[in-house]
Design an enzyme around this catalytic site. Sequence first.
Site, short mmCIF file in Angstrom:
data_model
loop_
_atom_site.label_atom_id
_atom_site.label_comp_id
_atom_site.label_asym_id
_atom_site.label_seq_id
_atom_site.Cartn_x
_atom_site.Cartn_y
_atom_site.Cartn_z
N GLY A 279 45.84 69.88 62.65
CA GLY A 279 46.00 71.36 62.44
C GLY A 279 45.06 72.22 62.85
N SER A 280 45.40 73.22 62.28
CA SER A 280 43.78 73.88 63.24
C SER A 280 42.73 73.98 61.96
CB SER A 280 44.76 75.66 62.15
OG SER A 280 44.37 75.73 60.87
N SER A 281 42.04 74.86 62.68
CA SER A 281 40.64 74.10 62.48
C SER A 281 40.12 74.91 61.02
CB SER A 281 39.21 74.98 63.19
OG SER A 281 39.48 74.38 64.64
N VAL A 283 42.13 75.36 59.12
CA VAL A 283 42.85 74.57 57.69
C VAL A 283 42.32 73.01 57.53
CG1 VAL A 283 45.65 73.47 56.36
CG2 VAL A 283 44.82 75.72 57.39
N GLY A 284 41.86 72.73 58.56
CA GLY A 284 41.01 71.39 58.28
C GLY A 284 39.81 71.22 57.80
N GLU A 301 42.53 66.07 63.50
CA GLU A 301 42.64 65.97 64.71
C GLU A 301 42.93 68.04 65.31
OE1 GLU A 301 42.62 64.66 67.72
OE2 GLU A 301 42.59 62.25 66.56
N CYS A 335 47.45 70.59 71.66
CA CYS A 335 46.13 71.11 71.24
C CYS A 335 45.63 70.25 72.94
CB CYS A 335 45.92 70.33 70.11
SG CYS A 335 46.11 68.30 70.32
#
Length: 543
Positions: A279-281, A283-284, A301, A335
């Site tokens: 997902g997004s940086s 939320v990651g 990822e 991505c």
Amino acid sequence: MLRLSLCFLQSNSAFRLFSNLHHSLSPPNLSPVRKMSFANKEYEFLKEIGLGPRNTGCYVNGVWKGSGPVITSVNPANNQAIAEVSEASTQDYEEGMQACFEAAKTWMQIPAPKRGEIVRQIGDALRAKLQQLGRLVSLEMGKILAEGIGEVQEIIDMCDFAVGLSRQLNGSIIPSERPNHMMLEMWNPLGIVGVITAFNFPCAVLGWNACLALVCGDCVVWKGAPTTPLITIAMTKIVAGVLEKNNLPGAIFTSYCGGAEIGQAIAKDTRIPLVSFTGSSKVGLMVQKTVNERFGKCLLELSGNNAIIVMDDADIQLAARSVLFAAVGTAGQRCTTCRRLLLHESIYEKVLDQLLEVYKQVKIGDPLQSGTLLGPLHTRAAREKFEKGIKIIKSQGGKILTGGSVIESEGNFVQPTVIEISPNADVVKEELFAPVLYVMKFQTLKEAIEINNSVPQGLSSSIFTRKPDVIFKWIGPQGSDCGIVNVNIPTNGAEIGGAFGGEKGTGGGREAGSDSWKQYMRRSTCTINYGNELPLAQGINFG
């Protein structure tokens, strides 16, 4: 975050497909996608993969249920309902995890080659439904049909890879400095692996993780993307059928349709030693913090901001075709999408002219329709972000060379967009998840590499050149800082045999090929004394 190896892109005819297209930058002639009716032949394939107008969205302890909210899956090509899904509740989650925890005790004791045989059967079951599953990916996610089928094929390829791997989970024999001693490495299962996937590759990323985890002896807990629940259900039915056929506990593979509440439960759950998140940086980072607080492991990822560099000696036609696929494929929602194009000043106009001409020929429309190359963005919210993003880009000096507008229709269609902008603009450092390509000039290889490496993300990169010294500089320690470093191919479309992942804000995770399997197991260093004496390491004499 993601990749796809499309068989049709492996031939020159495939690249020509991107060059010989029908002009369609004005609002496309969209054939209406009718609301799903199971009596309609157009949607009969959904029955073949176990879907109906109303579906239960979690598979726990070998049983389908869902006592959480009822949501509607929407077709992004027209924003009409496809089907309803009842999501998981926290009670469903806990019931599933208890059963999965018990099933792990059985699964990890089955010999690895036998586990590989189960994965082989999963691959065969996927082959039997390849076309139907590929159509579902295209229908629910919005990517074109060739990409939808290619995504499912990628899981099949991962199954094949994992079957061979099941006989090669090898440790090492290490020479001991002590007489009559042996040192060796043992690899054992972690137990349970949590997999949280994103909408843009709603099933391929599951394959990268689950195929490896299963042969490594781990049970899998999967939370699919909230906006692609039908794909989650259809994929789970395939796996569940294989487990049932082999009289194995269904809880070996547990899946949930749900939102952030289920994702947070997975991140917090101490029964899950490894959580793979795509997902997004932003939320990651939150997932990583939660997992780290309980000393779990994260496989991330996250976002990409990928560049293609075209040197002055490059094959310009090859570069232009590659940029088109890299920037327009999956409507810019990979991505690994190319978001920045760096052109040597001596060929800048020539490459740009070719690229703009090809862009004008991209056919936009229903992703299930033959010849379409650009489908819709996945949600209406994504379309709105595109509009806001274009305004920000203009405010920071961006000059739109083509595209830049939404397409008025029932669906979430936008124009493929090329923008001339300074590499120093703040907006260039961010990932706009849409078919937006930034173009910029450079003078030297050193400058191009500096621009490539100047963003917070570090997933994929590529350079077009025929000079060996440039190639080896590019892939060396002073070259690209990305996890994927290509030469004369696009930034996307990676093969499953290599480890997939990136550095910096992309998260540092590696999935799929190479030795990625080691992340799904725990390593023990074992020293065995088979003699009668007790010599100590480093020559220590202790009494």
